[in-house]
Design a protein around this motif. Sequence first.
Motif, short mmCIF file in Angstrom:
data_model
loop_
_atom_site.label_atom_id
_atom_site.label_comp_id
_atom_site.label_asym_id
_atom_site.label_seq_id
_atom_site.Cartn_x
_atom_site.Cartn_y
_atom_site.Cartn_z
N ALA A 60 18.33 22.86 59.97
CA ALA A 60 17.09 22.09 59.81
C ALA A 60 15.84 22.96 59.89
CB ALA A 60 17.02 21.00 60.88
N SER A 61 15.94 24.09 60.58
CA SER A 61 14.78 24.97 60.74
C SER A 61 14.49 25.80 59.49
CB SER A 61 15.00 25.90 61.93
OG SER A 61 16.09 26.78 61.67
N SER A 62 15.38 25.76 58.52
CA SER A 62 15.23 26.54 57.28
C SER A 62 15.15 28.04 57.55
CB SER A 62 13.99 26.09 56.50
OG SER A 62 14.09 24.72 56.17
N LEU A 240 14.92 18.17 62.26
CA LEU A 240 14.80 19.10 63.40
C LEU A 240 14.66 18.34 64.71
CD1 LEU A 240 14.72 22.03 64.28
CD2 LEU A 240 12.24 22.03 63.91
N LEU A 241 13.89 17.24 64.69
CA LEU A 241 13.72 16.42 65.90
C LEU A 241 15.05 15.80 66.32
CD1 LEU A 241 12.01 14.97 68.05
CD2 LEU A 241 11.57 13.17 66.35
N LEU A 242 15.77 15.23 65.36
CA LEU A 242 17.04 14.58 65.67
C LEU A 242 18.08 15.58 66.14
CD1 LEU A 242 17.31 12.04 62.70
CD2 LEU A 242 16.60 11.59 65.05
N SER A 243 18.08 16.76 65.53
CA SER A 243 19.02 17.80 65.95
C SER A 243 18.72 18.27 67.37
CB SER A 243 18.97 18.99 64.99
OG SER A 243 19.30 18.59 63.68
N SER A 244 17.42 18.39 67.68
CA SER A 244 17.02 18.80 69.04
C SER A 244 17.38 17.72 70.05
CB SER A 244 15.51 19.07 69.07
OG SER A 244 15.17 20.11 68.18
N ALA A 245 17.20 16.45 69.67
CA ALA A 245 17.57 15.35 70.56
C ALA A 245 19.08 15.36 70.82
CB ALA A 245 17.15 14.02 69.95
N GLY A 246 19.85 15.63 69.77
CA GLY A 246 21.30 15.70 69.93
C GLY A 246 21.73 16.83 70.84
N LEU A 247 21.09 17.98 70.69
CA LEU A 247 21.43 19.12 71.54
C LEU A 247 21.04 18.85 73.00
CD1 LEU A 247 22.56 21.99 71.69
CD2 LEU A 247 20.26 22.85 71.21
N LEU A 248 19.87 18.25 73.21
CA LEU A 248 19.43 17.90 74.56
C LEU A 248 20.43 16.96 75.21
CD1 LEU A 248 17.32 17.84 76.86
CD2 LEU A 248 16.19 15.96 75.62
N SER A 249 20.85 15.93 74.49
CA SER A 249 21.82 14.98 75.01
C SER A 249 23.13 15.67 75.35
CB SER A 249 22.06 13.87 73.96
OG SER A 249 23.17 13.09 74.32
N ALA A 250 23.57 16.58 74.47
CA ALA A 250 24.84 17.28 74.68
C ALA A 250 24.80 18.16 75.92
CB ALA A 250 25.18 18.11 73.45
#
Length: 261
Positions: A60-62, A240-250
């Motif tokens: 997502a960060s390209s 990028l926001l959703l991916s970061s949220a997923g990583l935080l949750s994980a």
Amino acid sequence: MDSKDSAALTPLRNPNIIPNQSEKPKDRDFLNHLETYLAKRDGVDKLLKISRYATKIILASSALPENLPLTRRLKSFESSVGVSRKAFRLGKFVQDINALRSSSFDSKQDIILSVIAYGGEGLYFFVEQFIWLVKSGLIDSKHFRNLTKISAWAEFIGYIGSITLKFRDLKGIMEDEACLKSSIEIADMRGIGCEEEQVKLRKFRDKKLMKKLSIVQDFADGVMALADIRDGKGRLSGPLLLSSAGLLSAVISTHKNWVSC
């Protein structure tokens, strides 16, 4: 969506009752601890979740060109891990049925919130089994969209109930902590030793921290569920926001599972 700890949803009202937290030896062997962690379904699932969302952040960060072979491999890896994670949810809805059965209710509000929390999550896990079968090719892909919508709505509704319950539990923990602090202050003024109460206080603080982390995790997963409902459109739906949220949750879930095993 990640499973909720049914014990964590039960508020404490008596300052003499310490949080249900078993003592773990501080010098526990790392490899033995790791073996125990990896033997749990959630342990492996959360490691897969970390690897998936870390990969999604890179994509997502390209940071990598689209035509790079590594980019294509990362996309393939991310997709494969996503399907693999769904296999870990087979039969997982049963834990929500049992959690609901074993819950004690003090009011109609308790019943409603518990049904929303456990019912929503249970339905989510149940539908996820069929989504896995679709992705595996056993069920026709024409059902994928409808199943995904049902799954996303069930997950989102479950988080509403879970977050409400956890905020209520957090309030109860903070009240018990404040009561215990007052008792310790009075004991100090009278010159009475209170080592046992200090131990209880530390456990209350640990319990409070874990509850706050659990709420943050639910909010992060709730944002992703909302994005699924809206097909990735609208606010709070950036990759990028959703991916970061997923990583935080994980990461939060991995920490909770590590501490508890």
